[in-house]
Design a protein around this motif. Sequence first.
Motif, mmCIF file in Angstrom:
data_model
loop_
_atom_site.group_PDB
_atom_site.id
_atom_site.type_symbol
_atom_site.label_atom_id
_atom_site.label_comp_id
_atom_site.label_asym_id
_atom_site.label_seq_id
_atom_site.Cartn_x
_atom_site.Cartn_y
_atom_site.Cartn_z
ATOM 1 N N GLY A 1 -49.233 39.612 -25.995
ATOM 2 C CA GLY A 1 -48.591 39.047 -27.177
ATOM 3 C C GLY A 1 -47.520 40.026 -27.640
ATOM 4 N N ARG A 2 -47.998 41.095 -28.265
ATOM 5 C CA ARG A 2 -47.115 42.117 -28.838
ATOM 6 C C ARG A 2 -46.029 42.592 -27.857
ATOM 7 N NH1 ARG A 2 -49.228 45.343 -32.713
ATOM 8 N NH2 ARG A 2 -51.270 44.749 -31.907
ATOM 9 N N MET B 1 -48.768 35.996 -39.230
ATOM 10 C CA MET B 1 -49.840 36.331 -40.174
ATOM 11 C C MET B 1 -49.388 36.152 -41.625
ATOM 12 S SD MET B 1 -51.505 39.668 -38.310
ATOM 13 C CE MET B 1 -53.036 39.742 -39.227
ATOM 14 N N HIS C 1 -60.439 41.930 -22.404
ATOM 15 C CA HIS C 1 -59.404 42.317 -23.380
ATOM 16 C C HIS C 1 -60.090 43.264 -24.356
ATOM 17 C CE1 HIS C 1 -55.948 41.988 -26.088
ATOM 18 N NE2 HIS C 1 -56.844 41.906 -27.059
ATOM 19 N N GLU D 1 -52.032 38.821 -20.295
ATOM 20 C CA GLU D 1 -52.050 37.927 -21.460
ATOM 21 C C GLU D 1 -51.456 38.642 -22.676
ATOM 22 O OE1 GLU D 1 -55.807 35.378 -21.863
ATOM 23 O OE2 GLU D 1 -56.020 36.997 -23.320
ATOM 24 N N LYS E 1 -50.622 33.868 -30.504
ATOM 25 C CA LYS E 1 -50.989 34.308 -31.856
ATOM 26 C C LYS E 1 -49.999 35.349 -32.367
ATOM 27 C CE LYS E 1 -54.346 35.911 -29.450
ATOM 28 N NZ LYS E 1 -55.739 36.151 -29.032
ATOM 29 N N TYR F 1 -53.551 47.294 -41.766
ATOM 30 C CA TYR F 1 -53.937 48.342 -40.798
ATOM 31 C C TYR F 1 -53.271 49.687 -41.083
ATOM 32 C CZ TYR F 1 -54.201 43.869 -38.219
ATOM 33 O OH TYR F 1 -54.406 42.568 -37.842
ATOM 34 N N HIS G 1 -55.142 49.893 -31.695
ATOM 35 C CA HIS G 1 -54.372 50.791 -32.579
ATOM 36 C C HIS G 1 -55.116 51.025 -33.881
ATOM 37 C CE1 HIS G 1 -52.969 47.654 -35.411
ATOM 38 N NE2 HIS G 1 -52.780 46.877 -34.360
ATOM 39 N N GLY H 1 -52.951 43.491 -25.020
ATOM 40 C CA GLY H 1 -53.263 44.791 -25.607
ATOM 41 C C GLY H 1 -52.262 45.885 -25.350
ATOM 42 N N TYR I 1 -47.083 39.451 -34.856
ATOM 43 C CA TYR I 1 -48.021 39.547 -35.980
ATOM 44 C C TYR I 1 -47.302 39.788 -37.309
ATOM 45 C CZ TYR I 1 -50.958 39.959 -31.884
ATOM 46 O OH TYR I 1 -51.545 39.732 -30.672
ATOM 47 N N ARG J 1 -49.063 43.768 -41.845
ATOM 48 C CA ARG J 1 -49.566 44.863 -40.992
ATOM 49 C C ARG J 1 -49.710 46.206 -41.720
ATOM 50 N NH1 ARG J 1 -47.781 46.566 -36.708
ATOM 51 N NH2 ARG J 1 -49.713 46.459 -35.524
ATOM 52 N N SER K 1 -56.110 45.659 -29.007
ATOM 53 C CA SER K 1 -54.681 45.440 -29.136
ATOM 54 C C SER K 1 -54.008 46.778 -29.445
ATOM 55 C CB SER K 1 -54.454 44.436 -30.264
ATOM 56 O OG SER K 1 -53.185 43.883 -30.186
HETATM 57 N N1 LLP Z 1 -55.782 38.202 -25.500
HETATM 58 C C1 LLP Z 1 -56.794 38.172 -26.385
HETATM 59 C C2 LLP Z 1 -58.089 37.622 -25.977
HETATM 60 C C3 LLP Z 1 -56.605 38.672 -27.688
HETATM 61 O O1 LLP Z 1 -57.607 38.658 -28.555
HETATM 62 C C4 LLP Z 1 -55.334 39.186 -28.057
HETATM 63 C C5 LLP Z 1 -55.087 39.702 -29.400
HETATM 64 C C6 LLP Z 1 -54.308 39.189 -27.086
HETATM 65 C C7 LLP Z 1 -54.575 38.707 -25.806
HETATM 66 C C8 LLP Z 1 -52.939 39.725 -27.363
HETATM 67 O O2 LLP Z 1 -52.976 41.057 -27.719
HETATM 68 P P1 LLP Z 1 -51.623 41.894 -27.753
HETATM 69 O O3 LLP Z 1 -51.045 41.886 -26.374
HETATM 70 O O4 LLP Z 1 -50.713 41.248 -28.715
HETATM 71 O O5 LLP Z 1 -52.044 43.239 -28.210
HETATM 72 N N2 LLP Z 1 -52.954 41.331 -35.900
HETATM 73 C C9 LLP Z 1 -53.072 42.546 -35.104
HETATM 74 C C10 LLP Z 1 -53.308 42.240 -33.646
HETATM 75 C C11 LLP Z 1 -54.494 41.346 -33.383
HETATM 76 C C12 LLP Z 1 -54.655 40.984 -31.941
HETATM 77 C C13 LLP Z 1 -55.710 39.969 -31.735
HETATM 78 N N3 LLP Z 1 -55.907 39.610 -30.376
HETATM 79 C C14 LLP Z 1 -51.844 43.415 -35.321
HETATM 80 O O6 LLP Z 1 -50.992 43.060 -36.119
HETATM 81 O O7 LLP Z 1 -51.730 44.482 -34.722
#
Ligand code: LLP
Length: 406
Positions: free
Chosen positions: A260-261, A366, A181, A258, A48, A301, A141, A217, A362, A297, A184
């Motif tokens: 993303g960012r 997005m 989780h 897991e 995502k 946010y 955040h 996260g 993101y 973003r 994020s």
């Molecule tokens: N795993 C699950 C179940 C999640 O819901 C998410 C993010 C991740 C992993 C990855 O999270 P990360 O490592 O990227 O923090 N649009 C927002 C962030 C939304 C995250 C949603 N879920 C932003 O721009 O900060």
Amino acid sequence: MRPAGLDDARLAALAREHGTPLYVYDAPTIRARFAAVSGFDVVRYAQKANPNLTLLALLRNLGASIDAVSAGEIERALAAGFPPERIVFTADLFDRAVLERLARLPIHVNVGSRDMLAQFAAVQPGAEVTLRVNPGFGHGHHHKVTTGGSDSKHGIWHDELAAALDDARAVGLVVVGLHVHVGSGASFERLVGAGEFLVASARQVGDTLRTLSAGGGLPVRYRESDEAFPIERYVRAWREHARAIEAYTRRPVELELEPGRWLVAESGVLVTEVRATKRQGEREFVMVDAGFHNLIRPTMYGSYHEIRALGKRGGERPVLVAGPLCESSDVFTQGPGGTLEPIELPPLSPGDLLAIHDVGAYGASMASNYNSQPLAAEVLVDGGHSYVIRRRQRFDELFAAERDLR
Ligand code: LLP
């Protein structure tokens, strides 16, 4: 962060070649971020953050597995060459399109709501599953990206875990994994605390437990003053969590992350052209051709992204950077709640270029077509080479799926 491969001259040349707004990603940065988390047994990219097929393939070649949260993300992962066995579907509900795919493909599921168990058993009888636990606390955040605690719809509430295990048994599913989780861009303490919570929960699962997922996260440094995340300490903390479980299951526990960012945020720059400047009372506005249709973003946010003028320095003064959309919130320099936060930039005029940093996660994922603005082009830079990994959307594509009933 300013990826070494994306200096001002390079970004300006790419903008001239491909036009603006333009997303540019630096491949070596993604590789380095992946290497930093290789202490986890499985690194499952949360697509995502940025689902471009080339980025998925790049991460697949590095050895990443993949997380999908919709039928569309399953299709993308397959299109990028991930075998179904390396895809995990994580969600708090199954829509019908997802269930239809799960009936045909051996994709593992990370279940976030108890109602999903019987639905899954109907399409994959006897399957193994992971349960996502909501530990009763979260952190992110921004409160909009906090995914633990009772204000969050995510995961199975901690005191219903035993009931969920009974539900799974009753429909013939085997629980082999636990997942958490909490949000994020969360703090080290909260992320590690979520792990401690899972260790305590693991005893309820018993000896079928094989995998422990730390979720994603992990925060990145959007400001130079942000502290670097102690990634090695983080890997060690989760290793200890896994060992604590292994001590009583007496079998190896596979440890998953897991992110993303973490993997892609710092690789990305959005290059945009100044098209006008104006003074509104006390305020100076720099008007650029990118807007919240490209990067939402700051509007959503109040997120900070460093903005620099390419190839210009000196005479800095406070300005607001705003986009072309017909909505006052289309400003890149704002804090939470929409308070305007001027930044220092040198004197600018139409034709100058700005770089908006740390937009690899993101940003493009997005983006929208608000105001009938086409999606931006995306370029991947790898050393001396650059590749268009998404061409700019054409205007006819904006309404190609619509009908004019005249
Ligand atoms: N795993 C699950 C179940 C999640 O819901 C998410 C993010 C991740 C992993 C990855 O999270 P990360 O490592 O990227 O923090 N649009 C927002 C962030 C939304 C995250 C949603 N879920 C932003 O721009 O900060």
